[in-house]
Write an enzyme that holds these catalytic residues in place. Structure first.
Site, mmCIF file in Angstrom:
data_model
loop_
_atom_site.group_PDB
_atom_site.id
_atom_site.type_symbol
_atom_site.label_atom_id
_atom_site.label_comp_id
_atom_site.label_asym_id
_atom_site.label_seq_id
_atom_site.Cartn_x
_atom_site.Cartn_y
_atom_site.Cartn_z
ATOM 1 N N LYS A 110 -32.335 49.204 37.695
ATOM 2 C CA LYS A 110 -31.466 49.577 38.796
ATOM 3 C C LYS A 110 -31.287 48.687 39.791
ATOM 4 O O LYS A 110 -30.534 48.628 40.699
ATOM 5 C CB LYS A 110 -32.229 50.808 39.163
ATOM 6 C CG LYS A 110 -31.589 51.806 40.258
ATOM 7 C CD LYS A 110 -30.087 51.947 40.102
ATOM 8 C CE LYS A 110 -29.656 52.481 41.509
ATOM 9 N NZ LYS A 110 -30.091 53.876 41.714
ATOM 10 N N LYS A 142 -32.606 50.375 52.159
ATOM 11 C CA LYS A 142 -33.835 50.765 51.445
ATOM 12 C C LYS A 142 -33.832 49.985 50.221
ATOM 13 O O LYS A 142 -34.739 49.324 49.702
ATOM 14 C CB LYS A 142 -33.983 52.393 51.225
ATOM 15 C CG LYS A 142 -35.297 52.864 50.364
ATOM 16 C CD LYS A 142 -34.799 52.864 49.070
ATOM 17 C CE LYS A 142 -33.774 53.885 48.707
ATOM 18 N NZ LYS A 142 -33.986 54.335 47.065
#
Length: 314
Positions: free
Chosen positions: A169, A237
């Site tokens: 990811k 983030k």
């Protein structure tokens, strides 16, 4: 099989709705009680804490903001580790730190549970339709046990042992963010040189420059909303986690750092709730050009689920 779901934000809420559509009994929890309304309206039962969800479920799916939040779900007061995890499965779809998550999984496993990581790629429209690709890691036995739940939300892409899903990811998002930032430079250059945005987009697709970002995200620039369903706060983030992973592996990261800086600038100018593709607006504004294109550009959050004909939850 009773399925618990923790984290009912834009992506999580729609993913959970697809689990419910598949016929599973559900228990749901979010720190914002109103976020449970869409699920309780279709028969899911509300819970009071992560531990409450785990206790009442066979499989718990989590999809929260990031490392701090998922650590609280597992280790915090009323978290998973405060009760028995024996015979329970935990499927985490959070974009998080592989190092942290391998530690949390080991603790969950030590208490008798089966952890599976399944971070998602795609966008909110994929969550609505139920065809999100998921990078899935874990033992063969654990993955097979939770396969029906994962496949209710989308496509299972096996990546090996637990933790590899988080790695997949992060590097996926690394390429996504780099391309998103580069697209702004390319589009503005093309327009200033006489090639109109819609023509540029049409001829780029299917060629060497093609990508999901080019196909899926450029219309949000044309429409002028820049896709707020994935805000700059999440981009920053993710980019922080990507840089952390690259530091751990000792990988050169000049392109990633430059991209991170561009997203930071977008956040400073337009706010952390602004859409991810405002990273391109930085270049537009600095060049004093606009990349708007007239047309009926379908926003990702307005995609309709085929099963019930209702507009997806925003």
């Amino acid at each position: 099989m009773i399925v618990g779901f923790i984290g009912l934000g834009t992506m999580g809420r729609n993913a959970a709705l697809n689990i419910r559509r598949a016929g599973f009994e559900m228990v749901v929890y979010d720190i914002r009680p109103q976020s449970m309304d869409a699920l309780t309206a279709v028969g899911a039962l509300p819970a009071t804490s992560p531990a409450d969800v785990l206790e009442r479920s066979d499989v718990v799916v989590t999809m929260v903001f990031g490392p701090r939040e998922i650590e609280q779900v597992v280790r915090g007061e009323n978290g998973f580790l405060t009760i028995s995890c024996a015979g329970k499965y935990w499927v985490d779809m959070t974009t998080s730190s592989p190092k942290l998550m391998r530690a949390l999984a080991a603790e969950f496993q030590a208490k008798g549970g089966g952890p599976v990581d399944a971070p998602v790629t795609g966008s909110v429209d994929a969550a609505i339709r139920g065809d999100m690709p998921m990078f899935v890691g874990g033992t063969d036995a654990d993955v097979e046990a939770v396969r029906p739940v994962i496949e209710a939300m989308g496509e299972l892409r096996r990546v090996g042992p637990y933790g590899n899903g988080y790695v997949a990811k992060l590097v996926n998002n690394q390429l996504w963010k780099i391309h998103a930032a580069a697209i702004g430079e390319a589009m503005v250059t093309a327009k200033l040189a006489g090639l109109e945005p819609e023509v540029w987009w049409r001829v780029m697709k299917g060629g060497a420059a093609d990508s999901f970002v080019l196909q899926h995200d450029v219309p949000s620039i044309f429409a002028g909303h820049y896709d707020p369903s994935f805000p700059i706060a999440l981009c920053l983030k993710d980019l922080g986690l990507i840089e952390e992973l690259m530091t751990e592996t000792g990988t050169r990261n000049e392109l990633t750092r430059a991209t991170h800086d561009r997203f930071k600038l977008a956040g400073e100018r337009y706010g952390l709730s602004a859409g991810e593709m405002t990273v391109c607006k930085v270049i537009e504004d600095d060049a004093n050009v606009a990349l708007r294109v007239a047309g009926d550009w379908l926003a990702p959050w307005d995609v309709v689920h085929a099963a019930d004909g209702k507009t997806g939850v925003r």
